[in-house]
Design an enzyme around this catalytic site. Structure first.
Site, PDB file in Angstrom:
ATOM      1  N   GLU A 251       0.870  -1.176   0.000  1.00 15.47           N
ATOM      2  CA  GLU A 251       0.000   0.000   0.000  1.00 15.47           C
ATOM      3  C   GLU A 251       0.908   1.227   0.000  1.00 15.47           C
ATOM      4  O   GLU A 251       1.688   1.414   0.927  1.00 15.47           O
ATOM      5  CB  GLU A 251      -0.890   0.037   1.236  1.00 15.47           C
ATOM      6  CG  GLU A 251      -1.699  -1.228   1.483  1.00 15.47           C
ATOM      7  CD  GLU A 251      -2.248  -1.250   2.900  1.00 15.47           C
ATOM      8  OE1 GLU A 251      -2.677  -0.191   3.396  1.00 15.47           O
ATOM      9  OE2 GLU A 251      -2.224  -2.330   3.515  1.00 15.47           O
TER      10      GLU A 251
ATOM     11  N   ARG B 262      -6.829  -1.584  -5.261  1.00 20.13           N
ATOM     12  CA  ARG B 262      -7.685  -0.553  -4.665  1.00 20.13           C
ATOM     13  C   ARG B 262      -6.996   0.800  -4.807  1.00 20.13           C
ATOM     14  O   ARG B 262      -5.797   0.935  -4.533  1.00 20.13           O
ATOM     15  CB  ARG B 262      -7.930  -0.856  -3.185  1.00 20.13           C
ATOM     16  CG  ARG B 262      -8.842   0.150  -2.484  1.00 20.13           C
ATOM     17  CD  ARG B 262      -8.910  -0.135  -0.988  1.00 20.13           C
ATOM     18  NE  ARG B 262      -9.708   0.859  -0.281  1.00 20.13           N
ATOM     19  CZ  ARG B 262      -9.579   1.132   1.020  1.00 20.13           C
ATOM     20  NH1 ARG B 262      -8.682   0.474   1.742  1.00 20.13           N
ATOM     21  NH2 ARG B 262     -10.339   2.045   1.589  1.00 20.13           N
TER      22      ARG B 262
ATOM     23  N   TYR C 122      -7.562   4.941  -3.835  1.00 21.07           N
ATOM     24  CA  TYR C 122      -8.412   5.830  -3.042  1.00 21.07           C
ATOM     25  C   TYR C 122      -7.631   7.033  -2.540  1.00 21.07           C
ATOM     26  O   TYR C 122      -6.397   7.062  -2.588  1.00 21.07           O
ATOM     27  CB  TYR C 122      -9.044   5.088  -1.864  1.00 21.07           C
ATOM     28  CG  TYR C 122      -8.087   4.423  -0.899  1.00 21.07           C
ATOM     29  CD1 TYR C 122      -7.853   4.954   0.361  1.00 21.07           C
ATOM     30  CD2 TYR C 122      -7.435   3.239  -1.243  1.00 21.07           C
ATOM     31  CE1 TYR C 122      -6.996   4.329   1.260  1.00 21.07           C
ATOM     32  CE2 TYR C 122      -6.579   2.609  -0.357  1.00 21.07           C
ATOM     33  CZ  TYR C 122      -6.362   3.160   0.891  1.00 21.07           C
ATOM     34  OH  TYR C 122      -5.510   2.542   1.770  1.00 21.07           O
TER      35      TYR C 122
ATOM     36  N   ASP D 115      -6.524   8.967   0.594  1.00 24.15           N
ATOM     37  CA  ASP D 115      -6.353   8.730   2.022  1.00 24.15           C
ATOM     38  C   ASP D 115      -6.399  10.061   2.778  1.00 24.15           C
ATOM     39  O   ASP D 115      -6.469  11.137   2.182  1.00 24.15           O
ATOM     40  CB  ASP D 115      -5.022   8.013   2.268  1.00 24.15           C
ATOM     41  CG  ASP D 115      -4.982   7.272   3.594  1.00 24.15           C
ATOM     42  OD1 ASP D 115      -6.015   7.226   4.272  1.00 24.15           O
ATOM     43  OD2 ASP D 115      -3.917   6.750   3.946  1.00 24.15           O
TER      44      ASP D 115
ATOM     45  N   GLU E 160      -3.652   6.941  -2.597  1.00 20.12           N
ATOM     46  CA  GLU E 160      -3.078   5.678  -2.129  1.00 20.12           C
ATOM     47  C   GLU E 160      -3.460   4.566  -3.090  1.00 20.12           C
ATOM     48  O   GLU E 160      -4.606   4.459  -3.525  1.00 20.12           O
ATOM     49  CB  GLU E 160      -3.542   5.336  -0.717  1.00 20.12           C
ATOM     50  CG  GLU E 160      -2.966   4.019  -0.206  1.00 20.12           C
ATOM     51  CD  GLU E 160      -2.980   3.883   1.308  1.00 20.12           C
ATOM     52  OE1 GLU E 160      -2.729   2.763   1.792  1.00 20.12           O
ATOM     53  OE2 GLU E 160      -3.230   4.882   2.000  1.00 20.12           O
TER      54      GLU E 160
ATOM     55  N   THR F 259      -1.879  -2.635  -3.985  1.00 17.12           N
ATOM     56  CA  THR F 259      -1.808  -3.664  -5.020  1.00 17.12           C
ATOM     57  C   THR F 259      -2.799  -4.786  -4.737  1.00 17.12           C
ATOM     58  O   THR F 259      -3.228  -4.993  -3.600  1.00 17.12           O
ATOM     59  CB  THR F 259      -0.407  -4.299  -5.102  1.00 17.12           C
ATOM     60  OG1 THR F 259      -0.157  -5.044  -3.896  1.00 17.12           O
ATOM     61  CG2 THR F 259       0.677  -3.256  -5.299  1.00 17.12           C
TER      62      THR F 259
ATOM     63  N   TRP G 125     -11.972  -6.470  -0.243  1.00 19.32           N
ATOM     64  CA  TRP G 125     -10.953  -7.510  -0.410  1.00 19.32           C
ATOM     65  C   TRP G 125     -11.543  -8.917  -0.333  1.00 19.32           C
ATOM     66  O   TRP G 125     -10.985  -9.858  -0.911  1.00 19.32           O
ATOM     67  CB  TRP G 125      -9.861  -7.356   0.648  1.00 19.32           C
ATOM     68  CG  TRP G 125      -9.075  -6.096   0.506  1.00 19.32           C
ATOM     69  CD1 TRP G 125      -9.093  -5.016   1.330  1.00 19.32           C
ATOM     70  CD2 TRP G 125      -8.157  -5.764  -0.551  1.00 19.32           C
ATOM     71  NE1 TRP G 125      -8.248  -4.034   0.864  1.00 19.32           N
ATOM     72  CE2 TRP G 125      -7.660  -4.469  -0.286  1.00 19.32           C
ATOM     73  CE3 TRP G 125      -7.707  -6.436  -1.693  1.00 19.32           C
ATOM     74  CZ2 TRP G 125      -6.740  -3.828  -1.120  1.00 19.32           C
ATOM     75  CZ3 TRP G 125      -6.788  -5.809  -2.517  1.00 19.32           C
ATOM     76  CH2 TRP G 125      -6.317  -4.526  -2.234  1.00 19.32           C
TER      77      TRP G 125
END
Length: 459
Positions: free
Chosen positions: A9, A54, A56, A58, A64, A67, A421
């Protein structure tokens, strides 16, 4: 675990350079511009993509990218770099729109860990580990390794100190405050213990490491994740390991970072003093003995050991040319040293600060990484084709494959859906949901049926 799930991340710094514009744009405004394209199709600034990842915004307007689940270090690097391609596309789109509105500045997205105000944002590593076993023992063995590995995988940083500017190994070291904690921002631990496995909690937990720097050079990420994976294998096998606990972990991580010679000594709980590279040598020798006892090394393990041992030799001998095409702090130091010699300037010269930032700029137009690779001044692990594919297609050997197929089908059939997830949900009258608790499972009849039902409804 002989096969492990990995994930990265990465939080990015964002800024807008405007040498001639009368009106500036704040980080919040630039971030909103960056995500306009995402919000237009996803109706949110927090989305899962077709490649299983993902994306987004942050806290603090930091884009952010997380993977998808990967089951090899090479695959992870391809997907981490694939995220950069996705973000560069968003930069280009936002840049065009801003230009149409009369803004002449440039958006910079920085894969680093600190800003000019002293704020820190991270690169979080995720390693799937089995629930069985003593997590306290795992953390106790891992903490000294994580504190000292910065001498071989740090990103490098020019730091202001009361004694003047100095070049340090790590960007994150001075922002760590605890060894282990369930917090991520308030106390910033080396290992975050919040129990969110994103898998079947009966069998797995997710080791969440937040001490690491964001890396530009692929070989540095390769060593960072590859060496950590092998230390975890040693721990999981129950191999006895001598007590290497540090007397004061938070002091040690800073003292190691601040001494680029690698000769700073830290005190163990036993009272013995060692350098970071000596402690790392203890780990690599123990890990090599264990892994070799299992049979012939895999090509990946061979490559990790070769780079790990070469990097330690470079620190011990101060011959940075051994790693100045592979390890971020050494690559950047070479650039800074050459520029400093050419300009005859001090380390706190603003031109060196700009060079430091340019090293972490992910845009091919404004960043240094792509140019260094093209000039054979930075080595690669994966190919451009692998990175391009990773930006579009989920890993085919993990649960991400199911998520990627579901998201792709739902978007193509223009279906309303919700994903995280673990869950895949069609927001139709039946509210059909599939729970995918096994991160290794890349085939699932339930997901096939859900996808088929979307296509059947469309015909």
């Amino acid at each position: 675990m002989t096969r492990r799930i990995f994930g990265l991340e990465t939080e990015y710094g964002i800024t807008y350079a405007h040498p001639t514009d009368d009106v500036t744009l704040s980080a919040d405004e630039v971030a909103r511009q960056l995500f306009k394209k995402v919000v237009a199709w996803g109706r949110s600034s927090n989305v899962f993509l077709r490649n299983g990842s993902r994306l987004y915004l942050d806290v603090g307007s930091h884009p952010e990218y997380a993977t998808a689940e990967c089951d090899s270090v090479e695959q992870l690097i391809a997907h981490d770099r694939g995220g950069e391609l996705i973000l560069v596309d968003l930069i280009d789109d936002a840049q065009r729109r801003l230009a149409q509105e009369g803004y002449t500045g440039t958006i910079h997205l920085l894969k680093n860990n600190t800003d000019s105000a002293g704020n820190s944002y991270g690169c979080h590593e995720n390693y799937l580990v089995r629930r069985q076993g003593d997590f306290t023992r795992l953390a106790d063995i891992l903490i000294p390794f994580l504190i000292t590995r910065q001498v071989v995988v740090g990103a490098g940083k020019i730091m202001s100190t009361p004694q003047g500017p100095r070049y340090c190994f790590s960007q994150r070291a001075d922002h760590m405050w605890e060894a282990v904690s369930s917090a991520t921002t308030r106390s910033r631990p080396i290992i975050n213990t919040r129990d969110e496995p994103h898998a079947d909690a009966e069998f797995y937990r997710r080791l969440h490491v937040i001490v690491g720097d964001s890396n530009i050079a692929e070989p540095t990420t390769f060593l960072k994740v590859g060496a950590t994976d092998m230390v975890l294998r040693l721990i999981e096998a129950g191999v006895p390991m001598r007590d290497l606990a540090l007397d004061n972990a938070m002091r040690a991580i800073r003292e190691i970072s601040h001494d680029i010679t690698g000769r700073a000594t830290v005190t163990l709980s036993s009272g013995k003093t060692v350098t970071a590279w000596q402690l790392q040598e203890m780990y690599v020798e123990k890990v090599r003995t264990y892994v070799e006892s299992l049979g012939p090394l895999s090509p990946t393990d061979e490559a990790v050991f070769e780079l790990w041992e070469r990097a330690l030799r470079a620190v011990e001998t101060q011959d940075h040319s051994l790693i100045d095409r592979d390890i971020d702090w050494a690559i950047k130091k070479r650039l800074l040293d050459r520029t400093q010699d050419r300009l005859g300037c001090a380390l706190d010269d603003p031109r060196l600060a700009r060079l430091d930032l340019a090293y972490h700029d992910i845009s091919p137009a404004t960043g240094l990484g792509h140019r260094l690779v093209s000039r054979s001044m930075m080595n690669r692990v994966v190919s451009d084709a692998e990175v391009e594919r990773a930006s579009q297609v989920a890993p085919e050997t993990t649960r991400a494959h199911l998520r990627g197929r579901f998201v792709t089908a739902a978007q193509e059939q223009k279906k309303d859906y919700t994903v995280d997830w673990v869950h895949l949900k069609l927001n139709d009258q039946a509210q059909r949901t599939v729970l995918c608790k096994d991160p290794f499972a890349h085939v699932d009849d339930r997901v096939d049926q859900l996808i088929d039902s979307m296509r059947t409804q469309a015909t």
